[in-house]
Write a protein that holds these residues in place. Structure first.
Motif, PDB file in Angstrom:
ATOM      1  N   TYR A 277       0.873  -1.636  -0.003  1.00 29.05           N
ATOM      2  CA  TYR A 277      -0.331   0.039  -0.075  1.00 29.05           C
ATOM      3  C   TYR A 277       1.273   1.544  -0.078  1.00 29.05           C
ATOM      4  O   TYR A 277       0.321   2.041  -0.827  1.00 29.05           O
ATOM      5  CB  TYR A 277      -0.872   0.060   1.339  1.00 29.05           C
ATOM      6  CG  TYR A 277      -1.487   1.086   1.441  1.00 29.05           C
ATOM      7  CD1 TYR A 277      -2.730   1.738   0.805  1.00 29.05           C
ATOM      8  CD2 TYR A 277      -1.066   1.681   2.382  1.00 29.05           C
ATOM      9  CE1 TYR A 277      -3.369   2.976   0.606  1.00 29.05           C
ATOM     10  CE2 TYR A 277      -1.947   3.450   2.398  1.00 29.05           C
ATOM     11  CZ  TYR A 277      -2.543   3.894   1.582  1.00 29.05           C
ATOM     12  OH  TYR A 277      -3.695   4.655   2.364  1.00 29.05           O
ATOM     13  N   GLU A 278       2.203   2.011   0.910  1.00 25.63           N
ATOM     14  CA  GLU A 278       2.562   2.401   1.640  1.00 25.63           C
ATOM     15  C   GLU A 278       3.436   2.483  -0.701  1.00 25.63           C
ATOM     16  O   GLU A 278       3.251   3.698  -1.012  1.00 25.63           O
ATOM     17  CB  GLU A 278       3.653   2.616   2.476  1.00 25.63           C
ATOM     18  CG  GLU A 278       2.614   2.173   3.828  1.00 25.63           C
ATOM     19  CD  GLU A 278       2.721   3.349   3.428  1.00 25.63           C
ATOM     20  OE1 GLU A 278       2.911   4.623   3.493  1.00 25.63           O
ATOM     21  OE2 GLU A 278       1.695   3.498   4.597  1.00 25.63           O
ATOM     22  N   LYS A 279       3.947   1.524  -1.358  1.00 19.48           N
ATOM     23  CA  LYS A 279       5.039   1.665  -2.066  1.00 19.48           C
ATOM     24  C   LYS A 279       3.989   1.820  -3.059  1.00 19.48           C
ATOM     25  O   LYS A 279       4.578   3.109  -4.608  1.00 19.48           O
ATOM     26  CB  LYS A 279       5.227   0.914  -2.868  1.00 19.48           C
ATOM     27  CG  LYS A 279       6.285   0.773  -1.534  1.00 19.48           C
ATOM     28  CD  LYS A 279       7.306  -1.298  -2.323  1.00 19.48           C
ATOM     29  CE  LYS A 279       8.767  -1.538  -1.374  1.00 19.48           C
ATOM     30  NZ  LYS A 279       8.739  -2.638  -1.235  1.00 19.48           N
ATOM     31  N   LEU A 280       2.561   1.636  -3.206  1.00 17.53           N
ATOM     32  CA  LEU A 280       1.720   1.810  -4.491  1.00 17.53           C
ATOM     33  C   LEU A 280       1.094   3.029  -4.638  1.00 17.53           C
ATOM     34  O   LEU A 280       0.496   3.009  -5.531  1.00 17.53           O
ATOM     35  CB  LEU A 280       1.260   0.724  -3.835  1.00 17.53           C
ATOM     36  CG  LEU A 280       1.990  -1.015  -5.025  1.00 17.53           C
ATOM     37  CD1 LEU A 280       1.024  -2.127  -5.160  1.00 17.53           C
ATOM     38  CD2 LEU A 280       2.885  -0.323  -6.364  1.00 17.53           C
ATOM     39  N   ILE A 281       0.231   3.381  -3.803  1.00 14.46           N
ATOM     40  CA  ILE A 281      -0.952   3.930  -3.568  1.00 14.46           C
ATOM     41  C   ILE A 281      -0.587   5.770  -4.415  1.00 14.46           C
ATOM     42  O   ILE A 281      -2.095   5.481  -5.045  1.00 14.46           O
ATOM     43  CB  ILE A 281      -1.372   5.170  -1.742  1.00 14.46           C
ATOM     44  CG1 ILE A 281      -2.318   5.034  -2.254  1.00 14.46           C
ATOM     45  CG2 ILE A 281      -0.323   5.808  -1.676  1.00 14.46           C
ATOM     46  CD1 ILE A 281      -3.509   4.222  -2.154  1.00 14.46           C
ATOM     47  N   SER A 282       0.177   6.084  -4.282  1.00 10.04           N
ATOM     48  CA  SER A 282       0.146   7.302  -5.045  1.00 10.04           C
ATOM     49  C   SER A 282      -0.596   7.052  -7.328  1.00 10.04           C
ATOM     50  O   SER A 282      -0.802   7.741  -7.656  1.00 10.04           O
ATOM     51  CB  SER A 282       1.209   7.885  -5.400  1.00 10.04           C
ATOM     52  OG  SER A 282       2.487   8.094  -5.585  1.00 10.04           O
ATOM     53  N   SER A 283       0.899   6.115  -7.303  1.00 12.55           N
ATOM     54  CA  SER A 283       0.445   5.165  -8.680  1.00 12.55           C
ATOM     55  C   SER A 283      -0.701   4.901  -8.719  1.00 12.55           C
ATOM     56  O   SER A 283      -1.328   5.083  -9.935  1.00 12.55           O
ATOM     57  CB  SER A 283       1.757   4.237  -8.748  1.00 12.55           C
ATOM     58  OG  SER A 283       3.104   4.402  -9.017  1.00 12.55           O
TER      59      SER A 283
END
Length: 179
Positions: A89-95
């Motif tokens: 979640y932390e790595k992907l949320i902006s994408s």
């Protein structure tokens, strides 16, 4: 025309990959939810048979934390306290936000509840260490109000996690993953 097709295909692949990774993490968190709920329920159920039981936090190999329950010096409970996961979640949320507004909204709601589940985990640990740390609230976790609160929080977490999982996998979140 070929560029439009390539971009559309790329977007689909990315969304599929993001959904797959989030679903995997949700399956890990389902295990954490089940174990945390089991710990809380077991402590609650043991009160009748073991009214004088004491529960403690034990740290074992590789920093894994365990709950141990003792009654008159006898071990009545021992199990690991599961870790709550949010790295994807932390790595992907902006994408995700750039590609799919609905998925972004569901992920935000789900992971807000996952963070609440992590808060339950930390509350459990803090409650187990209350006497040792001379905390101002009851040293017996069964008398602190924590158990009822934790059950409510964990059930709310499942509802949000299940909504996101349905979007990712098209089915209910029923099977957990250990690793």
């Amino acid at each position: 025309m070929l560029d439009v097709f390539k971009k559309k295909s790329e977007k689909k692949r990315k969304i599929f990959a993001y959904k797959s990774l989030l679903a995997e993490e949700l399956e890990l968190n389902l295990w954490a939810k089940k174990r945390l709920l089991s710990i809380v329920t077991t402590i609650e159920e043991q009160e009748a048979e073991h009214p004088n039981a004491k529960y403690k936090l034990i740290k074992k190999e590789a920093g894994q934390e365990y709950i141990h329950g003792y009654d008159a010096g006898n071990l009545i409970e021992s199990c690991p306290i599961p870790i709550v996961h949010d790295k994807y979640y932390e790595k992907l949320i902006s994408s995700i936000a750039e590609l799919d507004a609905n998925l972004f909204h569901l992920a935000q709601n789900s992971y807000e509840e996952v963070r609440n589940m992590a808060h339950v985990r930390l509350g459990l640990i803090k409650g187990l260490c209350a006497e040792e740390n001379d905390e101002p609230f009851p040293h017996d976790i069964r008398k602190s109000g924590f158990l009822d609160w934790a059950k409510d929080e964990l059930n709310e977490a499942y509802t949000a996690m299940n909504s996101l999982y349905k979007e990712c996998k098209g089915k209910e979140l029923t099977e957990h993953r250990l690793r």
